[in-house]
Enzyme design. Structure first.
Site, PDB file in Angstrom:
ATOM      1  N   HIS A  36       0.854  -1.193   0.000  1.00 22.16           N
ATOM      2  CA  HIS A  36       0.000   0.000   0.000  1.00 22.16           C
ATOM      3  C   HIS A  36       0.886   1.238   0.000  1.00 22.16           C
ATOM      4  O   HIS A  36       2.090   1.154   0.204  1.00 22.16           O
ATOM      5  CB  HIS A  36      -0.896   0.014   1.249  1.00 22.16           C
ATOM      6  N   HIS A 120       5.697   6.399  -1.193  1.00 29.36           N
ATOM      7  CA  HIS A 120       6.453   5.181  -1.503  1.00 29.36           C
ATOM      8  C   HIS A 120       5.623   3.959  -1.123  1.00 29.36           C
ATOM      9  O   HIS A 120       4.660   4.051  -0.364  1.00 29.36           O
ATOM     10  CB  HIS A 120       7.786   5.155  -0.749  1.00 29.36           C
TER      11      HIS A 120
END
Length: 184
Positions: A36, A120
């Site tokens: 995620h 990220h």
């Protein structure tokens, strides 16, 4: 409850990232279902605060967010690499969603973010990092570039288990509606 808000990755991004692996010493690769992009880490949160946060998040109306991955990064730094991650390119839609989340969380009474978002996706965690060995293992290797469109974000509880974190989605908010004139 230990909470965070995450952008749900589309399969076009999740699958190639989950399939990419490098022979990095002592790395624990994140399973596909846990990949995620954390939009906001909330940490330990009371049940009352969780209910307030849920109420404010479910009212957010935004368009889907295009996602494109970039280069491999080591976090918190190349000198102390505890995690390997792929950078997600910053875009106006992503920035607008993060801003809207910040506003909604502030209205719910959540503390302000303690640092700027570094978009990220964490691919692996390294327990006993050896920077030289990691550099050698990653030389000439890059994760695949991946693109897709995220159509939801989630409020997630992270439960610590002996096998690593277990994520429980408490709320999923679709990103499909046209923003309203009221700033939604």
């Amino acid at each position: 409850m230990r909470l965070f808000v995450a952008l749900d990755l589309p399969d076009a991004v999740r699958e190639p990232l989950a399939a990419w692996r490098a022979d990095v010493p002592d790395a624990r690769w994140v399973p596909a279902e846990r990949l995620h992009l954390t939009l906001r880490f909330l940490g330990e949160t009371s049940e009352g605060m969780t209910n307030a946060i849920t109420g404010h998040l479910e009212r957010i109306r935004r368009r889907p967010v295009p996602i494109a991955t970039g280069d491999l990064i080591r976090l918190p730094s190349a000198r102390r690499p505890r995690a390997l991650a792929v950078r997600v390119n910053e875009t106006a839609p992503l920035g607008a969603l993060v801003s809207r989340l910040g506003e909604a969380l502030g209205r719910a009474g959540a503390p302000a973010a303690d640092h700027e978002l570094l978009p990220h996706v964490t691919l692996a965690r390294v327990r006993q990092p050896d920077p030289a060995a990691i550099r050698k293992a990653l030389r000439g290797l890059d994760p695949p570039e991946a693109e897709g469109v995220a159509t939801s974000f989630s409020l997630v509880e992270s439960r610590q288990t002996p096998d690593g974190p277990e994520y429980v989605t408490l709320l999923r908010v679709p990103l499909a509606e046209t923003p309203t004139a009221s700033g939604g």
